[in-house]
Design an enzyme around this catalytic site. Sequence first.
Site, short mmCIF file in Angstrom:
data_model
loop_
_atom_site.label_atom_id
_atom_site.label_comp_id
_atom_site.label_asym_id
_atom_site.label_seq_id
_atom_site.Cartn_x
_atom_site.Cartn_y
_atom_site.Cartn_z
N HIS A 1 -1.95 12.34 4.38
CA HIS A 1 -2.68 12.25 3.21
C HIS A 1 -3.21 13.41 2.76
CE1 HIS A 1 -2.88 8.26 5.44
NE2 HIS A 1 -2.96 7.67 3.94
N ASP B 1 6.40 6.81 1.31
CA ASP B 1 4.92 6.71 1.21
C ASP B 1 4.36 7.26 -0.10
OD1 ASP B 1 2.69 6.14 2.20
OD2 ASP B 1 2.90 7.52 4.11
N ARG C 1 -3.29 2.81 15.57
CA ARG C 1 -2.50 1.91 14.56
C ARG C 1 -1.25 1.89 15.43
NH1 ARG C 1 -2.31 5.40 9.45
NH2 ARG C 1 -0.83 3.71 8.65
N LYS D 1 6.80 1.11 9.24
CA LYS D 1 6.21 2.56 8.76
C LYS D 1 6.03 3.41 10.11
CE LYS D 1 1.67 1.05 7.34
NZ LYS D 1 1.01 0.69 6.32
N HIS D 2 6.12 5.01 9.98
CA HIS D 2 6.52 5.68 8.82
C HIS D 2 7.73 6.20 9.50
CE1 HIS D 2 2.18 5.16 8.91
NE2 HIS D 2 2.25 5.11 7.66
#
Length: 332
Positions: free
Chosen positions: A179, A257, A136, A166-167
Site C-alpha cells: 500500500h 490489486d 490475515r 490473493k495475493h
Amino acid sequence: MDRLSARAAVVGIAGPVLAREEAALFASHPPAGVILFRRNIKTPAQVLALTGAIRDLLGADTPILVDQEGGRVARLRPPFWPDFPPAAAFEGGPAEAALASAAAMGAVCRAAGIDVVCAPVLDLRVAGAHDVIGDRAFSADPAEVARLGLAVVAGLRRSGCVPVMKHIPGHGRALADSHEALPVVTADVATLARDLMPFRAVAGAGAGAGAEAGVWAMTAHIRYPAWDAEHCATFSQPIIRGVIRGEVGFDGVLITDDLAMGAVTGAARDLAGAALAAGCDLALHCTGVLAATAALLAACPRISEAALRRMAAARPVGVARRLDHHAVLAAP
C-alpha cells in the site's frame, strides 16, 4: 447494459449513494464491476439500495466486490453486521469451522447485494516479514494454507459468492507494505515454489473445469527478480503467463490489486493498460475520485471475450445473481 461494452476495470465510488456524476460516467463508460469500501457502507438498507442502483444502471450480472476477509480486513462490520475471525484463528482446527465461517460471511455479503468477496488470503505467514499480512494468513505452512483456503472457497461458493484468492503469486515474504511502497522479494525460485502451493491447490481443485472452479485471483504488487528483474507481478508477462497461468495453472479471472497503491507509480490509466497488456483480465482502481476514475475508464479497453467467459464460468450455479432489492426494501 451490454456486457461487451464494459471497460476492463473494476472501480470504486465516492460515497454511500451512486452520485449523479458517477451514474453519468458509468452510462457512457461502464466499468466491468464496482468495489465497495467503508465509505460506501452505512446500514443494511442503504447498502442494498446502493448495490441495486449500480445493477439497475450497469446490468443484473454486474459483479460488486468487497474486501471481507474477517479480522481486521472487513468492510461490513458491527453494529449491523457480525465480526468474523481472522484467517489465523482457524490454524490447526477443523476445515469445517473455516468453511462455516466463510459461508456465514458470504451470506452476509449476498444479503447486501455483494457477490464477489476478496478472500481468502493464500499468502504464507513468514517470520520477519512486514505485518501487513500477519494474521490475515492461515499459517506459515503451505499445506495448511491450502487446506483452509479450500475450505473458505467452498464456504463462499456455498453462500453464492465468488471468492478472490490473493495475493498471487504470494505476498507473505514482503518486507514492505505494498500500500505504501514496492516490495522486492529476493527469494530464489525453489523458495518461491512454496508460496505457489496454496494457489496451485485452489486452482487445481477445478482441474479440467478451468474457470468453472469459480475463483478469481488478485495479483501482488511485488517484484520477484527470480522471475522478472524489471516488472512487479501485476505488469509482468513472464509472471502472469509463465507462473500464474502456466506453473500455477490458474485459468480464472485475474484482477490487479488496487492501481492507486503506493507500490505502483504513474497515471492509473497507463497502469491499467500495462496490466491488461501483461495478461490481467481486469484493472482495479479503488479511490472513488471521479476525475481519476473517468480518466481510467476513458482509456481502458473494453473487456475481452475471454475475460467475460471466465467471469460467467465463475458464477455459482443455482444461485440467483441478484436480490430483488426493491422487494426487500419494501418489506416490513
